[in-house]
Design an enzyme around this catalytic site. Structure first.
Site, short mmCIF file in Angstrom:
data_model
loop_
_atom_site.label_atom_id
_atom_site.label_comp_id
_atom_site.label_asym_id
_atom_site.label_seq_id
_atom_site.Cartn_x
_atom_site.Cartn_y
_atom_site.Cartn_z
N THR A 37 16.14 -94.29 -74.20
CA THR A 37 16.97 -93.21 -74.72
C THR A 37 16.36 -92.68 -76.02
O THR A 37 16.84 -91.72 -76.59
CB THR A 37 18.39 -93.73 -75.04
N ASP A 46 13.76 -101.33 -68.79
CA ASP A 46 14.76 -100.44 -69.37
C ASP A 46 14.77 -100.68 -70.88
O ASP A 46 14.39 -101.76 -71.34
CB ASP A 46 16.14 -100.78 -68.76
N ARG A 52 26.60 -90.52 -64.12
CA ARG A 52 27.35 -91.77 -64.19
C ARG A 52 28.82 -91.51 -64.47
O ARG A 52 29.70 -92.13 -63.90
CB ARG A 52 26.77 -92.71 -65.25
N LYS A 96 17.74 -92.62 -65.02
CA LYS A 96 16.48 -93.33 -65.26
C LYS A 96 16.37 -94.55 -64.34
O LYS A 96 15.35 -94.75 -63.68
CB LYS A 96 16.37 -93.73 -66.74
P1 ATP Z 1 21.09 -96.04 -68.68
O1 ATP Z 1 20.04 -95.57 -69.58
O2 ATP Z 1 22.45 -96.15 -69.30
O3 ATP Z 1 20.73 -97.25 -67.85
P2 ATP Z 1 20.33 -94.31 -66.55
O4 ATP Z 1 19.74 -93.05 -67.08
O5 ATP Z 1 19.44 -95.38 -66.13
O6 ATP Z 1 21.33 -94.85 -67.62
P3 ATP Z 1 21.42 -94.45 -63.91
O7 ATP Z 1 21.92 -95.86 -63.97
O8 ATP Z 1 20.19 -94.18 -63.15
O9 ATP Z 1 21.30 -93.87 -65.37
O10 ATP Z 1 22.55 -93.48 -63.33
C1 ATP Z 1 23.91 -93.82 -63.36
C2 ATP Z 1 24.53 -93.54 -62.02
O11 ATP Z 1 24.56 -92.14 -61.81
C3 ATP Z 1 23.76 -94.12 -60.86
O12 ATP Z 1 24.34 -95.28 -60.39
C4 ATP Z 1 23.79 -93.06 -59.78
O13 ATP Z 1 24.79 -93.33 -58.85
C5 ATP Z 1 24.15 -91.80 -60.50
N1 ATP Z 1 23.03 -90.85 -60.58
C6 ATP Z 1 22.21 -90.67 -61.61
N2 ATP Z 1 21.36 -89.67 -61.38
C7 ATP Z 1 21.65 -89.20 -60.17
C8 ATP Z 1 21.12 -88.15 -59.36
N3 ATP Z 1 20.13 -87.38 -59.79
N4 ATP Z 1 21.67 -87.95 -58.15
C9 ATP Z 1 22.70 -88.71 -57.72
N5 ATP Z 1 23.24 -89.71 -58.43
C10 ATP Z 1 22.73 -89.95 -59.64
#
Ligand code: ATP
Length: 331
Positions: A158, A109, A217, A64
């Site tokens: 989430t 977020d 992640r 996200k």
């Molecule tokens: P949260 O809700 O905990 O903040 P999130 O859904 O925002 O989690 P991200 O922080 O965007 O998750 O993703 C975590 C890590 O995973 C990122 O730093 C990134 O490096 C990697 N990542 C996530 N999605 C992808 C993707 N589609 N391709 C490559 N790397 C990804």
């Protein structure tokens, strides 16, 4: 407000940023989401308008925040990062909203944590690019009207179900981010190993992927650990044996469960006889918050068919008993 929080030289944030994709084409998986976003981005850019507001929902660590930084990069615009938990009063929104520039992105977020009183200001901000804020009380109260630059709000949650309908309906684009396949995570591990200059073969990358709970992640975190382990114990080169040994060492098992996941299953089986048990009771026994269990632990256990949610509570499945090598209770 800061655009992106800074971190110490090689703290975990910095490591995470190093591996975070900068453009849509660098992302793995989520092809359908990316395709739809590209159309929306190209269309908005073509019309010279800001992109419509976007809501991302899905479990933590699936991308996200990554989307929220990649989209403005694709559009050549800036992003401000906020968190719903930090917006407890309408005045907390002001610095962000007054700082938005035309077509820039404001990312919130955990938007489900924005309280109702603040949420109402978001309605007019999103719909009319305007906010009316009441300052003071009683006879001293006065209303300030702000015209805002047309901007794009990207919300992430989430808990899509916790958003009120009026807020949810103000997002023109809504995308659910689902789990990644083992193959997609394997591709991610290989790509990121290259970025980290780690020597790794396909079977080893596959092993890390399979133990990463379908979550980018976690795949990145595990890769960092495996790299450290390989450097000290295996001359820097990661084979499947090195991947297995290093992940076993930090308590990550074949299904990708970590200590907390297994602690959950152990509690449910040993203390509650496999259930049914209420979430609160499990959380109290484990001494963690029920939100953490519901958001971060249960989704994967449910998806892996290790637990089921029934009207009477959570129940361990026979697969869970087997995996934990624990006997079902005798009647
Ligand atoms: P949260 O809700 O905990 O903040 P999130 O859904 O925002 O989690 P991200 O922080 O965007 O998750 O993703 C975590 C890590 O995973 C990122 O730093 C990134 O490096 C990697 N990542 C996530 N999605 C992808 C993707 N589609 N391709 C490559 N790397 C990804």
């Amino acid at each position: 407000p800061p655009v992106v929080a800074s971190a110490s030289a090689d703290g975990p944030d910095d490591q995470e940023r190093k591996l975070r994709p900068r453009r849509l084409d660098e992302m793995v998986g989520q092809r359908d989401v990316i395709e739809r976003l590209k159309i929306a981005i190209d269309a908005a850019t073509g019309r010279g308008e800001p992109l419509g507001h976007i809501l991302f929902d899905g479990p933590p660590g699936l991308g996200k925040t990554t989307f929220a930084t990649v989209i403005p990069a694709e559009m050549g615009t800036t992003v401000q990062m906020a968190n719903g938990a930090g917006l407890s009063a309408p005045k907390d929104l002001l610095p962000y909203l007054t700082n938005v520039s035309e077509k820039s992105v404001l990312f919130i977020d955990e938007i489900h944590r924005v309280p109702k009183a603040v949420e109402e200001y978001l309605y007019t901000a999103m719909e009319d690019f305007r906010i009316d804020i009441v300052l003071g009380e009683g006879v001293n109260a006065r209303t300030l009207n702000f015209e805002l630059q047309p901007f794009t709000l990207i919300g992430a949650t989430t808990r899509a179900g916790m958003l009120s309908a009026p807020l949810r309906d103000r997002f023109q684009i809504r995308e659910h981010l689902g789990w990644y396949s083992d193959d997609q995570l394997c591709e991610l591990v290989i790509r990121n190993a290259k970025k980290l200059s780690v020597e790794i073969d396909q079977p080893a990358a596959g092993e890390i992927a399979r133990r990463s709970r379908r979550t980018p992640r976690l795949a990145n975190n595990r890769l960092h650990w495996v790299r450290d382990y390989a450097q000290i114990k295996a001359k820097g080169s990661v084979t499947i044996g090195v991947a297995r040994d290093s992940l076993d060492m930090i308590g990550i098992d074949k299904l990708g469960l970590d200590k907390q996941d297994r602690n959950y299953l152990e509690t449910l089986i040993r203390v509650f006889g496999g259930g049914p048990s209420g979430l609160e009771a499990i959380a109290h026994t484990m001494n963690v918050s029920s939100d953490t269990l519901e958001d971060e632990v249960e989704p994967f256990l449910l998806r892996s068919e290790l637990i089921v949610r029934t009207r009477r509570g959570r129940m361990a499945t026979s697969k869970a008993f087997e995996h934990m090598k624990m006997a079902p209770p005798t009647l």
